[in-house]
Write a protein that holds these residues in place. Structure first.
Motif: not given
Length: 524
Positions: A154-159, A164-175, A195-198
Motif C-alpha cells: 500500500d503506497p500510502l501506508r508505506t509513506i 523503522e516500520k517499513v524496513v523492519g517488515a522485511h529485514v530482521a538483521d539489526p545491522h 511519515g518517514s517511511g519513504l
C-alpha cells in the motif's frame, strides 16, 4: 524578452536559471554570498589540500546535469562500484554496490530471509523513488491513496509509516536494518517518526545508477552551472542579498542590501517561503499564512561537519573501500537513539556519522601521500548546555574524531595536518535558513508532496508573477536539482513556451508508471 530574477544561487536556483535562459528568457540570479553554491562548498587550502565543506556525492542531479550539457563546461564525474558501506563498532561491515545482484551476493553471511527482504525493499524503493523524478506537479495524499494496495504493498501506508516500520517488515538483521534507516535519516528525520517511511527506502532504491563525485571538487558543478547560465545569456550577481520585492506597473523591483534596484517581469525565489514572504514590500495574505504554517528545525537537528587534511591516505579503518560513502555507528541504532537526545538539546551519547574521502576517487584533492577525510554528523541546533561558541565547536570536533576511532579502530590525531569545522551557526550564516537547515523546512509528512509548501500550488504562489523553488519545495532537500527544473518548467508552461511539457505531466500517470515498474521488478 521576459525578464526573470532568480533569488538564491544555490544549485536549485542555478538549475532553474539555466533552463529558463536556455528557453530564451533574460535571467539574472541574485546570490547573497561572495560565491554561489549554497550547501555546495569546496575550499582549496594553500597547503594543496582541497576540502569538501558541503555536499560530496551527486546522485539524482546527474540526469539534470546531462540535460543541461554541463560536461561542455568542464563537469566530469568519477564513479565507483561500492556506493555505500556500513560499519559498526563491533566490526560488522556491509557493502552496497551499484549493482543490486552483486550487493545481494555479498550478503551471504546474512539470513536468506533478510537477503530476500532487502531485494523486496529494493524493488519497492526503485518504484517509489522513480515516481518522485516523474512528478513535475506535486501529488496530493488523496491521489496516492486512490491507487490502493498494489502487489501486496500500500503506497500510502508505506509513506505514512516510520522508516523503522517499513524496513523492519522485511529485514530482521539489526545491522542491515540500522544501515537502511541511517541512510534515510540524513534527511534530518528520525527513523522512528511516522511519515518517514519513504526515507527507509532510499538506500535500497538507489541501485542501478549510483552517485558520482565531480573531478576537481563539488565546486565544479557550481562552475559548470554558472558557465551554462552565462553561455545562454544569463548572469549572476554575487554579494547581492535581496532586501525587498516591490511590484509596480513597470514590473517587480528587486532591491539589494547594497542599494541597487532592478525591474523584472517574473521572480523565482529559491529561498524558503518564510524568507520569501518577508521580502514582499506589500504583504501577501496567502504567502504569509503558508509561512506561518511551515516548520523548520522543530526537532532541533543540525549538521556538524569536520573536514580533515591528513598526512596519510584517508581510510575508514578496518572496513576498507575508502571510495565508498560510509555509514558509521557505534552500535546498530546509534543514529536512531541520537535523535531523541538531540531533540532534548543533548549531544549524542553514541557515535554515528557519515565518512567519505574526497581524495580516494580524485587524488588531486591532496598532495602526494596525503588524504582528505569528510565527516558529517548531527548535533543539537540549540544545545541545552549553552551556545555554539568556538570552544564548543572545538570540543565537539574532538568528540567526533574520538567517536570515529571508537567505531573504526583508527586514530587520526597524529595524521591531521589541518582541519575545518562547520556547525549550526556556520550553516545558518551560509545558507540563511534557520539552523542552517539544508532542507529549508522540515521534511516531516505534514510538509511533503503537495503540502511542500502548504498552499497546494506547487511552484506557483497566489501572486501570478512570483514562483518558488529550492529545497523548501517538492520533492525537498538533497542534491537533485529537481525543484529547480520543475519550477522552470512551470514558468515556461505559464508563458506557453516550448520545452515545458513536463509541467503538465499527470501525477496519476506518474504513479501508475512507477507501480508498473515495481510490478515488473517483482516478476524478475
Amino acid at each position: 524578452m521576459t525578464r526573470v530574477a532568480v533569488i538564491g544561487g544555490g544549485h536549485n536556483g542555478l538549475v532553474c536559471a539555466c533552463y529558463l535562459a536556455n528557453a530564451g528568457l533574460d535571467v539574472t540570479v541574485f546570490e547573497a554570498n561572495a560565491t554561489p553554491g549554497g550547501c555546495i562548498w569546496t575550499e582549496q587550502l594553500p597547503s594543496g589540500y582541497r576540502l569538501e565543506r558541503g555536499a560530496i556525492d551527486h546522485g539524482m542531479i546527474l540526469g539534470v546535469a546531462a540535460e543541461l550539457g554541463l560536461a561542455r563546461f568542464g563537469l566530469e564525474y568519477a564513479f565507483r562500484d561500492v556506493s555505500v558501506g556500513a560499519g559498526f563498532g563491533d566490526g560488522v561491515r556491509l557493502l552496497f554496490h551499484k549493482d543490486l545482484s552483486t550487493t545481494l551476493e555479498g550478503f551471504d553471511g546474512l539470513d536468506p530471509g533478510d537477503v530476500e527482504g532487502y531485494g523486496r525493499l529494493a524493488g519497492l524503493g526503485t518504484a517509489l523513488l522513480g515516481m518522485m523524478d516523474a512528478f513535475a506537479t506535486p501529488p496530493s495524499m488523496a491521489q496516492i491513496a486512490e491507487l490502493g494496495p498494489i502487489a501486496g504493498f500500500d503506497p500510502l501506508r508505506t509513506i505514512l509509516a516510520s522508516a523503522e516500520k517499513v524496513v523492519g517488515a522485511h529485514v530482521a538483521d539489526p545491522h542491515l536494518a540500522a544501515a537502511l534507516t541511517m541512510y534515510g535519516a540524513f534527511s534530518q528525520i528520525p527513523p522512528w517518526l511516522p511519515g518517514s517511511g519513504l526515507f527507509g527506502l532510499l538506500l535500497a532504491g538507489s541501485h542501478g545508477h549510483g552517485a558520482g563525485r565531480p573531478v576537481g571538487g563539488s565546486v565544479q558543478l557550481v562552475n559548470a552551472l554558472v558557465g551554462a547560465l552565462e553561455s545562454a545569456g544569463g548572469r549572476i550577481r554575487t554579494d547581492a542579498a535581496v532586501e525587498s520585492i516591490d511590484r509596480s506597473a513597470a514590473g517587480s523591483r528587486i532591491a539589494t542590501a547594497q542599494g541597487d534596484t532592478s525591474s523584472f517581469d517574473l521572480v523565482v525565489s529559491a529561498l524558503d517561503v518564510v524568507r520569501t514572504s518577508r521580502l514582499m514590500a506589500e504583504p501577501v495574505a496567502e504567502l504569509d499564512e503558508v509561512a506561518r504554517m511551515v516548520t523548520g528545525g522543530s526537532l532541533n537537528v543540525a549538521e556538524f561537519k569536520v573536514d580533515l587534511a591528513l598526512s596519510a591516505k584517508a581510510e575508514p579503518g578496518m572496513f576498507g573501500h575508502p571510495e565508498a560513502l560510509w555509514l558509521l555507528q557505534q552500535h546498530p541504532g546509534s543514529m536512531a537513539r541520537s535523535f531523541g537526545e538531540i531533540a532534548a538539546g543533548i549531544h549524542p551519547s553514541e557515535a554515528a556519522m557519515l565518512w567519505a574521502s574526497p581524495s580516494a576517487l580524485d587524488p588531486s584533492a591532496a598532495p602526494d601521500g596525503g588524504g582528505v577525510a569528510w565527516l558529517s554528523t548531527f548535533v543539537p541546533a540549540r544545545p541545552k548546555d549553552g551556545e555554539w561558541t568556538e570552544a564548543a565547536m572545538s570540543r565537539h570536533a574532538e568528540r567526533v574524531i574520538d567517536g570515529y576511532r571508537a567505531i573504526t579502530g583508527e586514530s587520526l590525531e597524529d595524521r591531521i595536518v589541518d582541519l575545518r569545522v562547520a556547525g549550526p551557526v556556520d550553516w545558518e550564516k551560509r545558507t540563511g535558513a534557520r539552523f542552517g537547515n539544508p532542507n529549508h523546512i522540515d521534511m516531516t509528512i505534514d510538509q511533503m508532496f503537495s503540502l511542500r509548501p502548504g498552499a497546494g500550488r506547487g511552484y506557483r504562489t497566489a501572486v501570478p508573477w512570483l514562483y518558488l523553488t529550492g529545497a523548501g519545495t517538492f520533492p525537498g532537500g538533497g542534491l537533485s536539482g529537481l525543484p529547480g527544473k520543475n519550477a522552470a518548467m512551470t514558468v515556461l508552461a505559464d508563458l506557453g513556451r516550448r520545452g515545458s511539457r513536463r509541467a503538465g505531466f499527470s501525477t496519476i500517470s506518474a504513479l501508475l508508471r512507477g507501480w508498473r515498474l515495481y510490478r515488473s521488478l517483482r516478476k524478475r
